[in-house]
Design an enzyme around this catalytic site. Structure first.
Site, short mmCIF file in Angstrom:
data_model
loop_
_atom_site.label_atom_id
_atom_site.label_comp_id
_atom_site.label_asym_id
_atom_site.label_seq_id
_atom_site.Cartn_x
_atom_site.Cartn_y
_atom_site.Cartn_z
N LYS A 32 0.83 -1.21 0.00
CA LYS A 32 0.00 0.00 0.00
C LYS A 32 0.86 1.26 0.00
O LYS A 32 2.06 1.19 0.33
CB LYS A 32 -0.89 -0.03 1.24
CG LYS A 32 -0.11 -0.03 2.54
CD LYS A 32 -0.92 -0.57 3.70
CE LYS A 32 -0.15 -0.49 4.99
NZ LYS A 32 -0.81 -1.18 6.09
N TYR A 244 16.23 29.31 8.52
CA TYR A 244 15.01 29.99 8.98
C TYR A 244 14.93 30.03 10.50
O TYR A 244 15.28 29.06 11.17
CB TYR A 244 13.77 29.26 8.46
CG TYR A 244 13.53 29.42 6.99
CD1 TYR A 244 13.39 30.68 6.40
CD2 TYR A 244 13.43 28.30 6.17
CE1 TYR A 244 13.16 30.81 5.04
CE2 TYR A 244 13.18 28.42 4.81
CZ TYR A 244 13.06 29.68 4.25
OH TYR A 244 12.83 29.81 2.91
C1 LIG Z 1 -0.17 -1.99 6.88
C2 LIG Z 1 -0.72 -3.28 7.33
C3 LIG Z 1 0.12 -4.36 7.63
C4 LIG Z 1 1.64 -4.25 7.65
O1 LIG Z 1 2.09 -3.74 8.89
P1 LIG Z 1 3.65 -3.49 9.17
O2 LIG Z 1 3.69 -2.98 10.56
O3 LIG Z 1 4.09 -2.46 8.17
O4 LIG Z 1 4.35 -4.78 8.98
C5 LIG Z 1 -0.47 -5.58 7.92
N1 LIG Z 1 -1.81 -5.71 7.95
C6 LIG Z 1 -2.66 -4.70 7.69
C7 LIG Z 1 -4.12 -4.91 7.74
C8 LIG Z 1 -2.14 -3.44 7.39
O5 LIG Z 1 -2.97 -2.43 7.17
#
Ligand SMILES: *Cc1c(COP(=O)(O)O)cnc(C)c1O
Length: 356
Positions: A32, A244
């Site tokens: 994702k 800044y």
């Molecule tokens: C993002 C996600 C993961 C992965 O989690 P990590 O901590 O990045 O390993 C697993 N399951 C679901 C449902 C997620 O949304």
């Protein structure tokens, strides 16, 4: 040569193999958010070589993107879909994670595999473990291919993962789904408990070089290497201020180099603020500190006594020689998580994927 992010695809594959070996199950790599900011096209090609069960995304459009890249494996969408999105999900042959009677019924009428999302304590998505029995009839009308839950604190040794496991098991029993394909573990869960009792695990951050469990048995290899050139050099006298807000004041004669990289290039802006540890970068194999605030396009570093010239490459995140600046370290300096550091790298600077 502007700021760029070298993406080490061999490291992605090595990290995936290391987790699969530890869990001793199939992988559902989470890709994702453009593979956590690493660039989904190249990452998916690298991960297909480690024989995953399928891929996990958040949204229908992310799933459609995988199909456009030629991915034929199952693609699970994990954010709850509205009924209005189901037709598009079906057209792209996606596997939605579903948890409400209405969307389950609507999906069953379209046909196609789906996974049952069971909420066991995250209160974010899925059918609540408390009243999952009320779904029994609709679920069994056309049973899911898989069922899963998600841990809220897998990185902690607080007993919550075991409690969520129990709730998940109870829910499966109540539904008569004791033999269904299941997956529960994210990266931290695999790191903490090793061998999985489920059919697959769902790692994300570990694949991309993010360590979330300090002192774990396996460490991820770094994947993203943010590098930028020195583009300006100057001497500052005692009393001169830098960047800044004039938050940094030179206490002696200093040599300051300017990097062609800023927070628009995926480096977090708030490093070293509010009393947090300052951030360092690697120049010619040695650590030098960032001075003054990170700006949108440029960052200043203290190179007093370090031989360097315009055009020299500096590593802001990742490895160079024997030095490694981890995403966890940069995140700690900026007051953000490794997840946010990685996702923030989807930025102006080009990501350059390569194998080794
Ligand atoms: C993002 C996600 C993961 C992965 O989690 P990590 O901590 O990045 O390993 C697993 N399951 C679901 C449902 C997620 O949304």
């Amino acid at each position: 040569m502007p700021a760029r992010i070298d993406i080490d695809l061999s490291a992605v594959a090595r990290n995936a193999r290391a987790l699969a070996d530890r869990a001793r199950t199939r992988l559902i790599p989470m890709v994702k958010a453009d593979a956590y900011g690493m660039g989904v096209r190249a990452v998916v090609q690298a991960l297909e070589k480690v024989d995953p069960w399928g891929f996990g995304v958040a949204t229908v459009s992310e799933g459609e993107e995988l199909r456009a890249l030629g991915v034929e494996l199952p693609v699970i969408t994990f954010t709850p879909l509205l009924e209005s999105e189901l037709a598009a999900a079906s057209a792209a042959r996606l596997t939605p994670a579903l948890g409400s009677a209405a969307t389950i019924r609507a999906w069953q009428s379209l046909g196609g595999p789906w996974h049952l999302a069971i909420d066991t304590g995250m209160a974010r998505a899925g059918a609540s473990w408390r009243d999952v029995a009320s779904l029994r009839e609709v679920v069994l009308a056309s049973p899911p291919e898989g069922a899963f839950t998600h841990f809220h604190s897998a990185e902690l040794d607080d007993g919550s993962m075991q409690e969520q496991d129990r709730r998940f098991e109870d829910a499966l029993t109540a539904l008569g789904l004791a033999a269904v394909f299941t997956h529960t573990d994210n990266s931290a869960a695999v790191l903490r408990r090793g061998r999985s009792s489920r059919d697959a695990v769902r790692p994300g951050i570990f694949l991309y070089g993010g360590a979330t469990v300090p002192g774990a048995a396996i460490e991820p290899d770094p994947v993203a290497h943010l590098r930028a050139p020195i583009v300006d050099l100057r001497a500052c006298e005692a009393g001169d201020t830098i960047s800044y807000g004039a938050t940094f004041k030179a206490t002696h004669r200093m040599r300051i180099a300017t990097l062609a990289c800023g927070y628009a290039d995926g480096y977090p802006r708030n490093v070293g603020q509010q009393g947090r540890p300052g951030a360092t970068v690697v120049l010619r194999g040695r650590r030098v500190p960032i001075v003054g605030r990170v700006t949108m396009d440029m960052i200043m570093i203290d190179v007093t006594g370090v031989e360097c010239a315009a055009g020299d490459t500096v590593t802001l995140i990742g490895g160079e020689g024997g030095e490694l600046v981890t995403v966890a370290e940069v995140g700690a300096s900026a007051g953000i998580t490794p997840y946010e550091v990685l996702v923030g790298m989807n930025s102006r600077s080009p990501r350059v994927p390569h194998e080794d």
